[in-house]
Motif scaffolding. Sequence first.
Motif, PDB file in Angstrom:
ATOM      1  N   ASN A  70     -22.158   9.158  -4.562  1.00 25.27           N
ATOM      2  CA  ASN A  70     -22.732   8.488  -3.404  1.00 25.27           C
ATOM      3  C   ASN A  70     -22.155   8.920  -2.058  1.00 25.27           C
ATOM      4  OD1 ASN A  70     -24.420   6.469  -4.894  1.00 25.27           O
ATOM      5  ND2 ASN A  70     -22.412   5.985  -5.738  1.00 25.27           N
ATOM      6  N   GLY A  71     -21.053   9.638  -2.071  1.00 24.90           N
ATOM      7  CA  GLY A  71     -20.383  10.013  -0.835  1.00 24.90           C
ATOM      8  C   GLY A  71     -19.464   8.898  -0.357  1.00 24.90           C
ATOM      9  N   LEU A  72     -18.721   9.184   0.694  1.00 25.82           N
ATOM     10  CA  LEU A  72     -17.792   8.195   1.229  1.00 25.82           C
ATOM     11  C   LEU A  72     -18.537   7.102   1.976  1.00 25.82           C
ATOM     12  CD1 LEU A  72     -14.971  10.487   2.617  1.00 25.82           C
ATOM     13  CD2 LEU A  72     -14.793   8.915   0.698  1.00 25.82           C
ATOM     14  N   PRO A  73     -18.172   5.844   1.731  1.00 33.38           N
ATOM     15  CA  PRO A  73     -18.775   4.774   2.516  1.00 33.38           C
ATOM     16  C   PRO A  73     -18.407   4.977   3.994  1.00 33.38           C
ATOM     17  CG  PRO A  73     -17.492   3.889   0.696  1.00 33.38           C
ATOM     18  CD  PRO A  73     -17.230   5.356   0.765  1.00 33.38           C
ATOM     19  N   LEU A  74     -19.331   4.720   4.864  1.00 30.72           N
ATOM     20  CA  LEU A  74     -19.123   4.843   6.306  1.00 30.72           C
ATOM     21  C   LEU A  74     -18.835   6.277   6.761  1.00 30.72           C
ATOM     22  CD1 LEU A  74     -16.920   1.648   6.809  1.00 30.72           C
ATOM     23  CD2 LEU A  74     -19.412   1.824   6.986  1.00 30.72           C
ATOM     24  N   ALA A  75     -19.149   7.257   5.939  1.00 31.48           N
ATOM     25  CA  ALA A  75     -18.885   8.661   6.279  1.00 31.48           C
ATOM     26  C   ALA A  75     -19.574   9.061   7.572  1.00 31.48           C
ATOM     27  CB  ALA A  75     -19.313   9.574   5.149  1.00 31.48           C
ATOM     28  N   GLU A  76     -20.717   8.462   7.855  1.00 33.65           N
ATOM     29  CA  GLU A  76     -21.444   8.804   9.077  1.00 33.65           C
ATOM     30  C   GLU A  76     -20.689   8.454  10.346  1.00 33.65           C
ATOM     31  OE1 GLU A  76     -24.786   5.680   9.863  1.00 33.65           O
ATOM     32  OE2 GLU A  76     -24.381   5.701   7.697  1.00 33.65           O
ATOM     33  N   TYR A  77     -19.697   7.583  10.223  1.00 34.41           N
ATOM     34  CA  TYR A  77     -18.916   7.162  11.393  1.00 34.41           C
ATOM     35  C   TYR A  77     -17.611   7.926  11.561  1.00 34.41           C
ATOM     36  CZ  TYR A  77     -22.218   3.339  11.071  1.00 34.41           C
ATOM     37  OH  TYR A  77     -23.367   2.605  10.986  1.00 34.41           O
ATOM     38  N   ARG A  78     -17.338   8.842  10.647  1.00 37.50           N
ATOM     39  CA  ARG A  78     -16.091   9.626  10.736  1.00 37.50           C
ATOM     40  C   ARG A  78     -16.133  10.516  11.962  1.00 37.50           C
ATOM     41  NH1 ARG A  78     -14.668  12.222   5.024  1.00 37.50           N
ATOM     42  NH2 ARG A  78     -12.805  12.753   6.190  1.00 37.50           N
ATOM     43  N   THR A  79     -14.999  10.641  12.637  1.00 34.95           N
ATOM     44  CA  THR A  79     -14.915  11.497  13.820  1.00 34.95           C
ATOM     45  C   THR A  79     -14.126  12.775  13.559  1.00 34.95           C
ATOM     46  OG1 THR A  79     -12.954  10.300  14.575  1.00 34.95           O
ATOM     47  CG2 THR A  79     -15.085   9.516  15.376  1.00 34.95           C
ATOM     48  N   PHE A  80     -13.808  13.038  12.315  1.00 35.95           N
ATOM     49  CA  PHE A  80     -13.057  14.246  11.983  1.00 35.95           C
ATOM     50  C   PHE A  80     -13.750  14.991  10.869  1.00 35.95           C
ATOM     51  CE2 PHE A  80     -11.334  10.623   9.753  1.00 35.95           C
ATOM     52  CZ  PHE A  80     -11.244  11.021   8.449  1.00 35.95           C
TER      53      PHE A  80
END
Length: 80
Positions: A70-80
Amino acid sequence: MAHATTVGPRKATNVTLPVDVYERAKDLGINFSRTCEQALREAIKVEEGRRWAEEHADFIKHTNEWVEKNGLPLAEYRTF
């Protein structure tokens, strides 16, 4: 190694060392009690971590499988 900060009672104990190790440490002015305490604290930390990982291995495995799928939760908000 960081200095141990001990608050509370202490327990005297005997430690058996090879003569060459004892003599070299003594010649170098190494504090036996502090060094043993630091080494034991580190060994305890490592062993507790190993046991925790072993005890929670199923959870870790399932979580890793979920993230792979499923990918990392909240991955869309990562800044790195």
